[in-house]
Design a protein around this motif. Structure first.
Motif, PDB file in Angstrom:
ATOM      1  N   THR A  65       0.832  -1.198   0.000  1.00  0.00           N
ATOM      2  CA  THR A  65       0.000   0.000   0.000  1.00  0.00           C
ATOM      3  C   THR A  65       0.870   1.253   0.000  1.00  0.00           C
ATOM      4  O   THR A  65       2.052   1.210   0.323  1.00  0.00           O
ATOM      5  CB  THR A  65      -0.918   0.022   1.229  1.00  0.00           C
ATOM      6  OG1 THR A  65      -0.118   0.230   2.395  1.00  0.00           O
ATOM      7  CG2 THR A  65      -1.664  -1.286   1.375  1.00  0.00           C
ATOM      8  N   GLY A  66       0.246   2.356  -0.349  1.00  0.00           N
ATOM      9  CA  GLY A  66       0.943   3.650  -0.365  1.00  0.00           C
ATOM     10  C   GLY A  66       0.700   4.370  -1.669  1.00  0.00           C
ATOM     11  O   GLY A  66       1.022   3.853  -2.747  1.00  0.00           O
ATOM     12  N   ASP A 107      -3.816   4.088  -0.328  1.00  0.00           N
ATOM     13  CA  ASP A 107      -4.153   3.934   1.089  1.00  0.00           C
ATOM     14  C   ASP A 107      -5.680   3.975   1.267  1.00  0.00           C
ATOM     15  O   ASP A 107      -6.231   4.930   1.802  1.00  0.00           O
ATOM     16  CB  ASP A 107      -3.484   5.029   1.917  1.00  0.00           C
ATOM     17  CG  ASP A 107      -1.976   4.908   1.896  1.00  0.00           C
ATOM     18  OD1 ASP A 107      -1.471   3.847   2.304  1.00  0.00           O
ATOM     19  OD2 ASP A 107      -1.301   5.856   1.465  1.00  0.00           O
ATOM     20  N   GLY A 128       3.597  -1.329   3.972  1.00  0.00           N
ATOM     21  CA  GLY A 128       3.175   0.056   3.850  1.00  0.00           C
ATOM     22  C   GLY A 128       2.017   0.378   4.765  1.00  0.00           C
ATOM     23  O   GLY A 128       1.191  -0.487   5.089  1.00  0.00           O
ATOM     24  N   GLY A 129       1.958   1.611   5.232  1.00  0.00           N
ATOM     25  CA  GLY A 129       0.840   2.061   6.047  1.00  0.00           C
ATOM     26  C   GLY A 129       0.759   1.417   7.410  1.00  0.00           C
ATOM     27  O   GLY A 129      -0.328   1.219   7.955  1.00  0.00           O
ATOM     28  N   SER A 139       2.360   2.553  10.288  1.00  0.00           N
ATOM     29  CA  SER A 139       2.613   3.430  11.428  1.00  0.00           C
ATOM     30  C   SER A 139       1.295   3.890  12.036  1.00  0.00           C
ATOM     31  O   SER A 139       0.226   3.400  11.661  1.00  0.00           O
ATOM     32  CB  SER A 139       3.454   4.636  10.994  1.00  0.00           C
ATOM     33  OG  SER A 139       2.655   5.569  10.295  1.00  0.00           O
ATOM     34  N   ASP A 181       0.128   7.005  11.918  1.00  0.00           N
ATOM     35  CA  ASP A 181      -0.388   8.214  11.281  1.00  0.00           C
ATOM     36  C   ASP A 181      -1.846   8.005  10.884  1.00  0.00           C
ATOM     37  O   ASP A 181      -2.245   6.874  10.548  1.00  0.00           O
ATOM     38  CB  ASP A 181       0.431   8.557  10.032  1.00  0.00           C
ATOM     39  CG  ASP A 181       1.862   8.941  10.375  1.00  0.00           C
ATOM     40  OD1 ASP A 181       2.116   9.268  11.557  1.00  0.00           O
ATOM     41  OD2 ASP A 181       2.725   8.898   9.481  1.00  0.00           O
ATOM     42  N   ASP A 187      -3.461   8.512   8.240  1.00  0.00           N
ATOM     43  CA  ASP A 187      -3.725   7.975   6.906  1.00  0.00           C
ATOM     44  C   ASP A 187      -3.093   6.600   6.680  1.00  0.00           C
ATOM     45  O   ASP A 187      -3.105   6.082   5.569  1.00  0.00           O
ATOM     46  CB  ASP A 187      -3.250   8.952   5.824  1.00  0.00           C
ATOM     47  CG  ASP A 187      -1.773   9.308   5.954  1.00  0.00           C
ATOM     48  OD1 ASP A 187      -1.163   8.961   6.983  1.00  0.00           O
ATOM     49  OD2 ASP A 187      -1.234   9.938   5.021  1.00  0.00           O
ATOM     50  N   ASP A 188      -2.524   6.018   7.729  1.00  0.00           N
ATOM     51  CA  ASP A 188      -1.973   4.659   7.631  1.00  0.00           C
ATOM     52  C   ASP A 188      -3.051   3.674   8.092  1.00  0.00           C
ATOM     53  O   ASP A 188      -3.273   3.493   9.291  1.00  0.00           O
ATOM     54  CB  ASP A 188      -0.711   4.516   8.485  1.00  0.00           C
ATOM     55  CG  ASP A 188       0.486   5.212   7.854  1.00  0.00           C
ATOM     56  OD1 ASP A 188       0.504   5.353   6.609  1.00  0.00           O
ATOM     57  OD2 ASP A 188       1.398   5.605   8.585  1.00  0.00           O
ATOM     58  N   THR A 218      -3.497   0.338   6.994  1.00  0.00           N
ATOM     59  CA  THR A 218      -3.277  -1.100   6.770  1.00  0.00           C
ATOM     60  C   THR A 218      -3.673  -1.955   7.977  1.00  0.00           C
ATOM     61  O   THR A 218      -4.354  -2.974   7.811  1.00  0.00           O
ATOM     62  CB  THR A 218      -1.818  -1.366   6.370  1.00  0.00           C
ATOM     63  OG1 THR A 218      -1.508  -0.591   5.196  1.00  0.00           O
ATOM     64  CG2 THR A 218      -1.587  -2.836   6.060  1.00  0.00           C
TER      65      THR A 218
END
Length: 340
Positions: A177-178, A213, A237-238, A240, A242, A244-245, A247
């Motif tokens: 993702t990302g 994302d 990906g994704g 963390s 944050d 917008d993360d 996953t």
């Protein structure tokens, strides 16, 4: 111990070393304590001046070191092992195939606490190769009280101490993702690393989905790989915290059971493991892209050995979970992950 003529000593066990001295040629031990005299040994023994020998006198309730070592091997060894020839009360345990070395550390401690007998091993959860020495047992005295060996056998009556679990090659689906990768702004760096690492264990990568994302799309992609026969799904990906993360929440949305999100391992703290039925779903932190060794290297062999990991397994990684990030990586021949 008794003294007998050399000619009558075949089959007897030496109670002392015998040194051979030839001036200017050799001065060394010709026969070690514990050696069992053979017919072909007699001429050499006579040539070095030994008319009589001091040998072990078999006594009820006592075992020779080699006999005791064989009994230790039989009760301590589980699956996946071959063995060296017994010599001087010592037997080496050798990996029969590539796999995960599993040590019952509690039983190992209890066995070594009996005294006069030892069992030493490589670390628990060590990924070993076929032919690698993984453990060794040794009886300390030449002759040992049989009751000591009986205690060891009783200790290991229900469980073995040393085993090697074979790896099971799995079909793997990758979900990356990302938005930056999805729109082609940067090249995906996760895919090649994951492929290389899982293929080293004989796994087949079914394919890789690259997504923006979007929580719903990530959930759908994970499920699609499962529907296509993936036995393990790896998400990158994704990972963390944050906003917008997404996953982790997308993985949970598949209905999978979350085992852990976060682990006391560096590099690799933002790792996720969940299970949908028997299928492991991994969320890999960004460090897997650029660090030579991470939590992924600790967990992957255990998953491929068909261990079903729980939260306690990850909590235990805190002891030994700090990688030194050496300039020349020597993993697994280092301390990383060896506290469990």
């Amino acid at each position: 111990m008794k003294k007998i003529p050399v000619k009558d000593a075949v089959g007897s066990v030496l109670c002392h070393d015998i040194t051979q001295i030839i001036p200017g040629v050799v001065k060394d031990i010709a026969f070690k304590k514990g050696h069992i005299i053979k017919e072909e040994d007699i001429p050499l023994l006579l040539s070095i001046g030994k008319e009589n020998l001091f040998v072990w006198e078999k006594k009820e309730g006592y075992l020779h070191e080699n006999d005791a070592a064989e009994r230790l091997r039989a009760c301590a060894a589980g699956q996946g092992l071959t063995f060296s020839e017994v010599k001087e009360g010592k037997i080496n345990f050798i990996a029969e195939y590539d796999g995960l070395l599993v040590i019952n550390t509690k039983l190992l401690y209890e066995l070594n606490s009996l005294g006069e007998i030892i069992l030493v091993t490589l670390h628990n959860n060590y990924p070993v190769k076929k032919g690698q020495k993984v453990a060794g047992t040794r009886v300390i005295p030449l002759v040992i009280d049989e009751d000591k060996i009986k205690k060891a056998e009783a200790l290991m009556e229900q469980q073995k101490i040393v085993s090697i679990l074979p790896y099971v090659a799995m079909k793997v689906g990758i979900v990356t993702t990302g938005s930056e990768v999805y729109h082609g702004r940067i090249k995906d760096a996760f895919g090649p690393v994951i492929r290389r690492k899982v293929e080293e264990y004989g796994c087949e990568v079914l394919g890789q989905s690259i997504l923006s994302d979007d929580e719903n799309k990530i959930t759908q992609a994970v499920q699609e790989w499962i529907d296509k026969g993936a036995e393990m799904v790896i998400c990158t990906g994704g990972m963390s915290v944050d906003p917008d993360d997404v996953t982790p929440s997308a993985i949970i949305k598949t209905g999978a059971e979350l085992i852990t999100y976060g682990a006391p391992v560096l590099p690799g703290a933002m790792f996720l493991l969940a299970y949908k039925g028997d299928i492991p779903i991994l969320g890999l932190p960004g460090c897997v892209m650029y660090s030579r060794t991470t939590i992924f290297d600790l967990v992957l062999p255990r998953i491929l050995a068909k261990e079903r990991l729980c939260f306690a397994d990850f909590a235990a990684y805190g002891h030994g979970g700090l990688c030194n990030e050496c300039e020349e990586c020597k993993y697994p021949d280092c301390a990383f992950g060896k506290g469990v």
